[in-house]
Every structure is written in structure tokens, then in C-alpha cells.
Design a protein around this motif. Structure first.
Motif, PDB file in Angstrom:
ATOM      1  N   PHE A  57      10.754   4.507 -12.721  1.00 52.01           N
ATOM      2  CA  PHE A  57       9.826   3.916 -11.750  1.00 52.01           C
ATOM      3  C   PHE A  57       8.867   4.951 -11.177  1.00 52.01           C
ATOM      4  CE2 PHE A  57      13.908   1.595 -11.463  1.00 52.01           C
ATOM      5  CZ  PHE A  57      13.489   0.371 -11.939  1.00 52.01           C
ATOM      6  N   GLY A  58       8.758   6.104 -11.819  1.00 52.43           N
ATOM      7  CA  GLY A  58       8.032   7.211 -11.219  1.00 52.43           C
ATOM      8  C   GLY A  58       6.561   7.250 -11.571  1.00 52.43           C
ATOM      9  N   ILE A  59       5.991   8.429 -11.464  1.00 54.53           N
ATOM     10  CA  ILE A  59       4.559   8.630 -11.659  1.00 54.53           C
ATOM     11  C   ILE A  59       4.153   8.230 -13.078  1.00 54.53           C
ATOM     12  CG2 ILE A  59       2.789  10.416 -11.835  1.00 54.53           C
ATOM     13  CD1 ILE A  59       4.147  11.847  -9.513  1.00 54.53           C
ATOM     14  N   GLY A  60       3.079   7.461 -13.162  1.00 53.71           N
ATOM     15  CA  GLY A  60       2.542   7.039 -14.438  1.00 53.71           C
ATOM     16  C   GLY A  60       3.046   5.706 -14.933  1.00 53.71           C
ATOM     17  N   GLN A  61       4.032   5.129 -14.248  1.00 49.36           N
ATOM     18  CA  GLN A  61       4.607   3.874 -14.714  1.00 49.36           C
ATOM     19  C   GLN A  61       3.857   2.670 -14.125  1.00 49.36           C
ATOM     20  OE1 GLN A  61       7.134   3.722 -17.069  1.00 49.36           O
ATOM     21  NE2 GLN A  61       6.545   5.875 -17.120  1.00 49.36           N
ATOM     22  N   PRO A  62       3.575   1.639 -14.936  1.00 52.62           N
ATOM     23  CA  PRO A  62       2.863   0.447 -14.447  1.00 52.62           C
ATOM     24  C   PRO A  62       3.806  -0.509 -13.724  1.00 52.62           C
ATOM     25  CG  PRO A  62       3.307   0.212 -16.783  1.00 52.62           C
ATOM     26  CD  PRO A  62       3.807   1.585 -16.393  1.00 52.62           C
ATOM     27  N   VAL A  63       4.359  -0.057 -12.631  1.00 53.90           N
ATOM     28  CA  VAL A  63       5.326  -0.850 -11.875  1.00 53.90           C
ATOM     29  C   VAL A  63       4.596  -1.969 -11.137  1.00 53.90           C
ATOM     30  CG1 VAL A  63       7.038  -0.780 -10.019  1.00 53.90           C
ATOM     31  CG2 VAL A  63       6.821   1.154 -11.602  1.00 53.90           C
ATOM     32  N   ARG A  64       5.123  -3.183 -11.244  1.00 47.72           N
ATOM     33  CA  ARG A  64       4.541  -4.286 -10.485  1.00 47.72           C
ATOM     34  C   ARG A  64       4.799  -4.091  -9.000  1.00 47.72           C
ATOM     35  NH1 ARG A  64       2.730  -8.609 -13.291  1.00 47.72           N
ATOM     36  NH2 ARG A  64       3.256  -8.716 -15.504  1.00 47.72           N
ATOM     37  N   ARG A  65       3.881  -4.573  -8.187  1.00 44.93           N
ATOM     38  CA  ARG A  65       3.956  -4.334  -6.750  1.00 44.93           C
ATOM     39  C   ARG A  65       5.194  -4.995  -6.154  1.00 44.93           C
ATOM     40  NH1 ARG A  65      -1.555  -4.740  -3.627  1.00 44.93           N
ATOM     41  NH2 ARG A  65      -0.497  -6.603  -2.908  1.00 44.93           N
TER      42      ARG A  65
ATOM     43  N   SER B 237      -3.619  -2.038   3.529  1.00 46.83           N
ATOM     44  CA  SER B 237      -4.328  -3.287   3.826  1.00 46.83           C
ATOM     45  C   SER B 237      -4.499  -4.083   2.540  1.00 46.83           C
ATOM     46  CB  SER B 237      -5.680  -3.000   4.480  1.00 46.83           C
ATOM     47  OG  SER B 237      -6.461  -2.121   3.693  1.00 46.83           O
ATOM     48  N   GLY B 238      -3.522  -3.927   1.641  1.00 46.38           N
ATOM     49  CA  GLY B 238      -3.534  -4.643   0.378  1.00 46.38           C
ATOM     50  C   GLY B 238      -3.518  -3.767  -0.846  1.00 46.38           C
ATOM     51  N   GLN B 239      -3.519  -2.434  -0.660  1.00 47.24           N
ATOM     52  CA  GLN B 239      -3.621  -1.520  -1.804  1.00 47.24           C
ATOM     53  C   GLN B 239      -2.339  -1.388  -2.610  1.00 47.24           C
ATOM     54  OE1 GLN B 239      -4.323  -0.847   1.389  1.00 47.24           O
ATOM     55  NE2 GLN B 239      -6.131   0.432   1.624  1.00 47.24           N
ATOM     56  N   GLY B 240      -1.181  -1.698  -1.999  1.00 48.05           N
ATOM     57  CA  GLY B 240       0.081  -1.512  -2.702  1.00 48.05           C
ATOM     58  C   GLY B 240       0.811  -0.247  -2.306  1.00 48.05           C
ATOM     59  N   HIS B 241       0.642   0.198  -1.051  1.00 48.65           N
ATOM     60  CA  HIS B 241       1.303   1.430  -0.614  1.00 48.65           C
ATOM     61  C   HIS B 241       2.819   1.363  -0.758  1.00 48.65           C
ATOM     62  CE1 HIS B 241      -2.152   2.883   2.257  1.00 48.65           C
ATOM     63  NE2 HIS B 241      -2.544   2.711   1.012  1.00 48.65           N
TER      64      HIS B 241
ATOM     65  N   ALA C 194       3.464   2.308  -4.303  1.00 46.25           N
ATOM     66  CA  ALA C 194       3.029   3.643  -4.714  1.00 46.25           C
ATOM     67  C   ALA C 194       3.866   4.743  -4.061  1.00 46.25           C
ATOM     68  CB  ALA C 194       1.555   3.830  -4.377  1.00 46.25           C
ATOM     69  N   TYR C 195       4.110   4.614  -2.761  1.00 37.17           N
ATOM     70  CA  TYR C 195       4.910   5.641  -2.094  1.00 37.17           C
ATOM     71  C   TYR C 195       6.346   5.632  -2.608  1.00 37.17           C
ATOM     72  CZ  TYR C 195       1.234   6.625   1.343  1.00 37.17           C
ATOM     73  OH  TYR C 195       0.067   7.018   1.961  1.00 37.17           O
ATOM     74  N   ALA C 196       6.890   4.447  -2.873  1.00 35.60           N
ATOM     75  CA  ALA C 196       8.239   4.383  -3.430  1.00 35.60           C
ATOM     76  C   ALA C 196       8.286   5.027  -4.813  1.00 35.60           C
ATOM     77  CB  ALA C 196       8.700   2.931  -3.494  1.00 35.60           C
ATOM     78  N   GLN C 197       7.229   4.850  -5.602  1.00 36.81           N
ATOM     79  CA  GLN C 197       7.180   5.505  -6.913  1.00 36.81           C
ATOM     80  C   GLN C 197       7.178   7.018  -6.779  1.00 36.81           C
ATOM     81  OE1 GLN C 197       3.968   2.681  -8.844  1.00 36.81           O
ATOM     82  NE2 GLN C 197       4.916   3.940 -10.447  1.00 36.81           N
TER      83      GLN C 197
ATOM     84  N   GLY D 192       0.471  11.127   0.141  1.00 39.49           N
ATOM     85  CA  GLY D 192       1.424  11.476  -0.915  1.00 39.49           C
ATOM     86  C   GLY D 192       1.797  12.940  -0.891  1.00 39.49           C
ATOM     87  N   GLY D 193       0.830  13.809  -0.562  1.00 35.54           N
ATOM     88  CA  GLY D 193       1.138  15.232  -0.428  1.00 35.54           C
ATOM     89  C   GLY D 193       2.117  15.496   0.698  1.00 35.54           C
ATOM     90  N   ALA D 194       1.943  14.781   1.818  1.00 39.86           N
ATOM     91  CA  ALA D 194       2.882  14.921   2.932  1.00 39.86           C
ATOM     92  C   ALA D 194       4.278  14.453   2.531  1.00 39.86           C
ATOM     93  CB  ALA D 194       2.370  14.118   4.124  1.00 39.86           C
ATOM     94  N   LEU D 195       4.334  13.361   1.767  1.00 41.12           N
ATOM     95  CA  LEU D 195       5.627  12.866   1.303  1.00 41.12           C
ATOM     96  C   LEU D 195       6.309  13.871   0.383  1.00 41.12           C
ATOM     97  CD1 LEU D 195       7.766  10.700   0.971  1.00 41.12           C
ATOM     98  CD2 LEU D 195       6.291   9.573  -0.706  1.00 41.12           C
TER      99      LEU D 195
END
Length: 774
Positions: A4-12, A489-493, A496-499, A538-541
Motif C-alpha cells: 500500500f506504499g509509495i507508487g501504488q494506485p490505492v483506491r481512496r 478538501s477532497g484531495q484524498g489526504h 495519501a498520508y496512510a500510504q 509528507g516531509g513532516a510525517l
């Protein structure tokens, strides 16, 4: 790379609750015994208030209170601030409700609080205001002309600020030796933001704690809280809580502190009840900050080989009647500095005037200054290529900054860390099958239609300083909660942050929860704007996760009875390399809450926070290619094909990325072809004040969008990502207008201003003369 990490097309992961109707937006929130607010808005663009008679409204059924600007002033609240740092700018006060003079249609004059929305609406109609109408100034181009009505007495000739960047003397020298000179003046039209969910606010006051709570659809709870505390309520921040629930679109407009935020909190204290306001669409059209509204003149100097020598830009930006929180920053620090584009232009000078008019205030809208710069520059280059008899792609190629020049310092103070602009252009034009375009144009002409192909090569700055905050907090069961300072506000944070956490910590997504929006639960945050969430948040995370891993190594070493230096971490496990000894991260997290399992120097608990301050912005870039066909009988433009090749650095989630690009293109197409904000030039009335009068893009206005990307990692953040939220709206307006002008070029038409509505296109074709065509 994890599942489920970086680069994967995970559904929201958040979409399940949204599509099943379980999202929780501002209008879904109610408080016990709450009252409802409706505002009386000014019907005049400019008028003095002689008197207000609210007696009839106060006696109406269900009315709790009627409040005016005089009441607000008597209570000593501060004004809504402009916090943008433009030296020498005229910064007039902006009271949340005016007492003596209205300055645009929609200015707030009175507030009715009632037991129901219907009762409040009925009572508002009973308020009688004695206005003395004053002359209004509406037109951006002529706002500073001598003799125009003054919006503010302290702003002579309606000038808020004059600002410049670059080297005017060097530009003048370039012009003096130039073989060719090209001049273009163009309009970047004003747009109404029209997010799917309107704004709204619910205020509550706790007299026992002398504390306020505001629920609102914002792009950053902490920013709104800071302005309320410092500038309006004059209270410590810990006495104000701002909660942002799910947000149905923001696009910059919901980032700001608005008068209604102030008024529902103030009213809640006055009446002893929670006060809720949710606008209808007509109210939003008059009170939401709007976008763009620039007039730009560009003068380009070229040598005999058509290499760019110098560029002069003179820009007038309409601020509206008041300076919104960031308004002066949009055409200056955000936009003006991007006029170098992707090109090696040795000398550039940009002069910006911010002007007041009796119109709705203007502030950031998706891209915030960068779309305006890209549109001006890419239209100029297309215009210049046609005038000089060279293919637009060839003129661009002669002047592109080469990849080998990175990092590249522009004449306007920015340094591009990475990018391969020529590669993007070549790939886009090849995909567009530009070699066979003449045949497609001929086929269209045989059908009696005009066909055109336009391109635009853009670059923008995003993910810029200052810092952002993240906290990664494990609970005793071993599951992880991320508390993020940005705001979706709809971007899928949530996805993305979970990924990112899954990639870094090796946890499955179902063990990770993401929280945003509550200033009482999350220690700090800058909110969302400028495509900063993933590059900076993401850098802070990542920083917080690194600290967790470091603490986890101490605990794992104790559990494994090994030296800390012998412990490594990979795929969610602490291991001793070369052995089969290991312990999972969630097991370490559980142990962290049991003092008996901890080494003596480690405190119980497993939570860490992180800040990340990028040293410089990121610079997303790409190429848009648009092909259109125009019906000469109706002026209707049909987009036959649209493709884009982008560079967003490392891609976290291709599905989320494509969604952002597609949405941005749709909004850019809307501005370029449909969205026309019209104020009556005499009265200042907003004539396009509802969705019956203001056209938004629909699904059938666009073909299937073709999206590809090249990965050129960013060098200024730990993830290598470049912001992606605004790019689609930056490249699409010039690509579409370039295509329309190309289609009409055989009629001698060299420029059309946005929006290129069917009427505008039809009139341009009818006005074209044989002499122009020749």
C-alpha cells in the motif's frame, strides 16, 4: 515498496463513507438549542448608510436578535486582517459588518438570528436601510484613472500597492538591441469559485470557560484560529477551538478568515446560543472571495535567431473592495516571479499594481497567481511564433532551459532544482500526432469547420515554505493515528498520508487512521494551500516516523536482548541482520505502554511529532496539448482531444494524481471557455450571480483526458515529490485558447480573450475582415 506504499494506485479509503452518504459536512452539524443566522447584504456597490430601522425585524416571529455594524463596533472587536507582507500597501480596515459605508454588492449590513432559517429570512426582509448611493468603480483597467470614484479615501486613485521584481534596466538594454519585438495585452478573467459545498459557519460560546468553538468548512483550522485570536477576539489561542469537518471543495477560497466566522462567534456570545449560518448559492456568489481578474501587457525582445533577450510585464490586479487575507501576495510573490516560465530569458522585469474596485474581494484560486503568469507567457509565445512565422514548438525549443542546466536560477529570484522540459514537450507532441494534424484540419474544413491545435508548457512553484506539522501516535493496541496539520478538501489526504506511513513503517492501511481539522486535537498546522500537503506535510510525517523508528530500536533492542546498534528496521519489523530474531513494530508499540518491558532510559508511550520546513519550493511542470473544432455557424468550440505530460517528481498514488490533474484541467477549461463574471459597469451589480447566469464545465464539455508523467525527482524534500493539486488549472487555459486561436488563424484572428464563449468566438469570426486574413 510495500503493498500500500509509495507508487501504488490505492483506491481512496475515505470514498466509502462519501459515496454512501456518511460524510460529515458543516451543514450536517447541529448544536443543542442552536439558532440560525441570515445576513442582510448590500444591494449597492457603493453607498453611505444613513440609517437602519430594524424594529420590524426584531418583532417578527421567532427572531432572537437583530444586530448591526454599530453593535459590532460598540463591542470593540477587531477587523478581518490582510496578513500579506507587501511593503507600502494601503491596508484599509475590514469590519465583519459595516456601519457607515458599503463598498460592494454583498457587503454585510445586518444580521438576523432566529429560531429557524425561514424565520430569519422573513425577518431580514423587514429591515429598512436608508442608503445614499455613491458612484462606483468596477473596471480593472481604468480603476486608477483620474476622476474615478474612490473606494477608499486613503488609497489615492484606488491604488493599494505598486510592486516590482527583476531588472528593468537590463530589459531596456535587451529591447534596444533586439531584432524582433512582440507586444501582447490580455485579460485574465475573474472567476467565481463555486465549490460543490458552499462555505458555512457554526459558532458557540462557553461562558464558564470564556471560550469559543467555531465549526466551519475551511482549508486550515489553525490559521483561522490564529487570525481570530490575534486580530479579532484578542484572546489566547487556547480559548478558541476551530473544527473543520469534511470539506466539499475549497480551491483556495476556503483558506481564509471571513466576516461570517467572526459574526457567528460574536452573536453566539450575545444571544447565549449556538448560531449557525449556511449560505445559499446566490449568497456565496456575493461573499466568497473570487479569483484572477488581471490585465497584463507583455513586451518580448528576441535576437535574429529568435532567442529571447528580455521580457517586460506590466500587470494590473483587481483586489476588489477589501484586501482579503493573502490578496496582495497572489499577483506578486506567488505569480509575478513565475513569468520566466520554462525559458532561458536573460532579463525580466515585472511591475504589478494592485487596485481597489467596488467588487467582491479577490484572493487565491486554484494556482493563485501561477495560472495567470503561465497564461500570459504561453499566449505571448504562441502569438510571437505566429507573428514571426515559426512553429510554436520550434520557438519554445530554441528557448527552453535544458535539463543539464539544473539547478537553474531565474532572473526573478527562483531556482529550479529539477526538470526536463524538452522531454515533456517532445513526448506530448508525439502523443498528439502533430505530424498528421494538417490532414485532420483539412478534413474539418471539408465539413465546414475550423480545427486548431494548441500547446502550453507550464511550470509553477508549490510546496513552498514555511513548515508543516505531523504527529504519529500509536495507541496501546498497536494501531497508528496520524494527526496532520494540513486539511483535506477532497484531495484524498486520508489515503495519501496512510500510504506514506505504510511505506515508511510497514503497516497495512487498516491499522492507520488519519485525523485533520480540529485545533484542539492537533497541536499545529498551516492548512492546505499551494499544493503543500504532500511535499511539506509528507516531509513532516517522514520526520515523525524517523523519530518513532529511533525510539522503537531502543525498545526492540531491550526486547531482543541485543545492542541498539545491532538493530535494523525494514518492512514493519525490527531485526538483527544475519539472524532470524525480530520483533514487529506493532508489538514494540504495545510494549511501549508497559513500563516493565522498557529499558530504564525510555519513557512509556509511542508517539512522535515532526516539523518539516522545505528549503525552497518544488517546481511541477508539464505540457498540455489541446485540439479543438469550431462550428462557424454557432461559435461552439468542441474539444476533440486533450492530453498532458507532467513531471510531479516521485508519484505517491497514480490514481489520486490523475484525479487532481483531471479536476484541474476541467476548472481551467471552465475559465477559458465558459466562466464569465459580469458586473454592471454603472451600478456594480453582479449580473452573473447565480448558476443560471454563470456557466460551469460539464462532463460533455471535455473528452476523455489523456494523462502521462515523467518522474524527475525533486531535490528539496525527502520524498522527491512535487505538488500536483493546481497544475491542471495552470496549463489548460493557455492550451485551449492557443488551440482556438490556431483554428481561427486563417481568418486573421491573432488573439481572443477568455472566456471564449460561443458568442465571443462567433463575434470574432464575424468581425474578421479579409484584410486581417491576408
Amino acid at each position: 515498496m510495500t503493498q500500500f506504499g509509495i507508487g501504488q494506485p490505492v483506491r481512496r479509503v475515505e470514498d466509502r463513507r462519501f459515496i454512501t452518504g456518511r460524510g460529515r459536512y458543516l451543514d450536517d452539524i447541529s448544536r443543542p438549542h442552536q439558532a440560525h443566522a441570515v445576513f442582510l447584504r448590500s444591494p449597492h456597490a457603493h453607498a453611505a448608510i444613513r440609517a437602519i430601522d430594524a424594529s420590524g425585524a426584531r418583532e417578527a416571529p421567532g427572531v432572537v436578535a437583530v444586530l448591526t455594524g454599530a453593535d459590532l463596533a460598540a463591542d470593540g472587536l477587531g477587523t478581518v486582517p490582510c496578513v500579506s507582507g507587501i511593503a507600502g500597501a494601503v491596508l484599509p480596515p475590514r469590519p465583519a459588518m459595516v456601519a457607515d459605508r458599503v463598498r460592494h454588492v454583498g457587503d454585510t449590513v445586518a444580521m438576523v438570528i432566529a429560531d429557524s432559517v425561514a424565520a430569519a429570512r422573513d425577518a431580514v426582509e423587514l429591515i429598512a436601510v436608508d442608503y445614499r448611493p455613491l458612484p462606483a468603480v468596477i473596471d480593472t483597467a481604468h480603476a486608477t484613472d483620474a476622476g474615478q470614484p474612490q473606494v477608499w479615501d486613503e488609497a489615492e486613485n484606488n491604488l493599494s500597492f505598486a510592486w516590482e521584481v527583476g531588472d528593468g534596466a537590463a530589459v531596456a538594454k535587451a529591447a534596444a538591441v533586439a531584432k524582433h519585438k512582440v507586444t501582447l495585452t490580455l485579460v485574465n478573467n475573474r472567476v467565481v469559485v463555486t465549490s460543490m459545498e458552499p462555505r458555512g459557519a457554526l459558532g458557540e460560546y462557553d461562558p464558564g470557560e470564556d471560550a469559543y468553538t467555531l465549526w466551519s468548512s475551511t482549508q486550515g483550522s489553525h490559521f483561522v484560529r490564529n487570525l481570530l485570536a490575534e486580530h479579532v477576539l484578542h484572546l489566547p489561542e487556547n480559548r478558541i477551538r476551530v473544527v473543520t469537518p469534511d470539506v466539499g471543495g475549497g480551491f483556495g477560497m476556503k483558506l481564509f478568515l471571513y466576516p461570517e466566522h467572526v459574526l457567528v462567534l460574536w452573536a453566539a456570545k450575545r444571544v447565549g446560543r449556538a448560531v449557525k449560518w449556511v449560505p445559499d448559492r446566490a449568497d456565496s456568489f456575493m461573499t466568497d472571495t473570487q479569483g484572477r481578474d488581471n490585465i497584463t501587457r507583455l513586451d518580448l525582445s528576441l535576437d535574429e535567431d529568435l532567442k529571447f533577450l528580455g521580457l517586460s510585464v506590466t500587470l494590473t490586479a483587481n483586489m476588489g473592495a477589501y484586501l482579503s487575507n493573502f490578496a496582495p501576495e497572489i499577483p506578486t510573490f506567488s505569480g509575478a516571479v513565475m513569468h520566466s516560465g520554462v525559458y532561458a530569458i536573460p532579463a525580466i522585469h515585472v511591475a504589478v499594481k494592485g487596485v481597489f474596485t467596488n467588487t467582491v474581494p479577490v484572493d487565491a484560486y486554484r494556482g493563485a497567481g501561477r495560472p495567470e503568469a503561465a497564461y500570459a507567457l504561453e499566449r505571448l509565445i504562441e502569438f510571437a511564433a505566429r507573428k514571426l512565422g515559426v512553429e510554436p514548438a520550434e520557438l519554445r525549443r530554441r528557448n527552453l532551459v535544458p535539463a543539464a542546466a539544473m539547478p537553474y536560477a531565474t532572473p526573478l529570484g527562483l531556482t529550479y532544482d529539477s526538470g526536463d522540459f524538452a522531454r515533456n514537450l517532445d513526448q506530448a507532441l508525439k502523443s498528439a500526432d502533430i505530424a498528421r494534424f494538417p490532414a485532420r484540419r483539412a478534413a474539418a474544413k471539408a465539413r465546414g469547420h475550423y480545427r486548431g491545435l494548441g500547446q502550453a508548457v507550464y511550470i509553477e512553484q508549490s510546496g513552498f515554505p514555511p513548515d508543516e506539522f505531523a504527529e504519529a501516535r500509536f495507541d496501546p493496541s498497536g494501531t497508528l493515528t496520524l494527526l496532520m496539520g494540513s486539511q483535506s478538501s477532497g484531495q484524498g489526504h486520508q489515503t495519501a498520508y496512510a500510504q506514506l506511513a505504510s511505506e515508511k513503517l510497514g503497516l497495512p492501511l487498516d491499522q492507520i487512521r488519519v485525523l485533520q481539522g480540529d485545533s484542539a486535537a492537533i497541536a499545529f498546522g498551516r492548512g492546505t494551500g499551494g499544493s503543500r500537503s504532500i511535499p511539506v506535510g509528507g516531509g513532516a510525517l517522514m520526520h515523525a516516523a524517523d523519530k518513532l523508528i529511533a525510539k522503537g530500536k531502543k525498545i526492540a533492542a531491550h526486547l531482543l536482548e541485543a545492542a541498539e546498534a545491532d538493530i535494523s528496521f525494514a518492512d514493519g519489523k525490527f531485526i538483527i541482520p544475519g539472524t532470524d530474531r525480530k520483533v514487529a513494530l506493532d508489538a514494540v508499540a504495545r510494549a511501549a505502554f508497559n513500563p516493565a518491558q522498557l529499558p530504564p532510559d525510555v519513557e512509556p508511550g509511542f508517539a512522535e511529532s515532526g516539523h518539516f520546513t522545505p528549503p525552497a519550493p518544488t517546481f511541477p511542470n508539464g505540457v498540455h496539448v489541446c485540439e479543438v473544432e469550431i462550428d462557424p455557424e454557432t461559435g461552439i468550440v468542441r474539444i476533440e482531444r486533450y492530453l498532458v505530460v507532467d513531471d510531479f517528481g516521485v508519484v505517491i498514488n497514480p490514481l489520486l494524481l490523475a484525479g487532481q490533474v483531471n479536476g484541474g484541467i476541467a476548472q481551467g477549461v471552465g475559465q477559458a471557455m465558459l466562466e464569465r463574471t459580469v458586473f454592471d459597469p454603472d451600478s456594480g451589480q453582479l449580473l452573473s450571480g447565480t448558476l443560471q447566469d454563470y456557466a460551469l464545465p460539464r462532463a460533455d464539455d471535455l473528452p476523455a483526458l489523456e494523462f502521462a508523467y515523467n518522474v524527475v525527482p525533486c531535490r528539496t524534500n525527502p520524498l522527491g515529490v512535487k505538488g500536483a493539486g493546481e497544475a491542471g488549472a495552470i496549463g489548460s487555459p493557455p492550451a485551449l485558447i492557443n488551440a482556438i486561436v490556431d483554428a481561427l488563424s486563417e481568418l486573421g484572428i491573432g488573439h481572443i480573450d477568455m472566456p471564449a464563449t460561443p458568442e465571443v468566438v462567433w463575434r470574432a469570426m464575424r468581425s474578421a475582415t479579409p484584410r486581417q486574413a491576408a
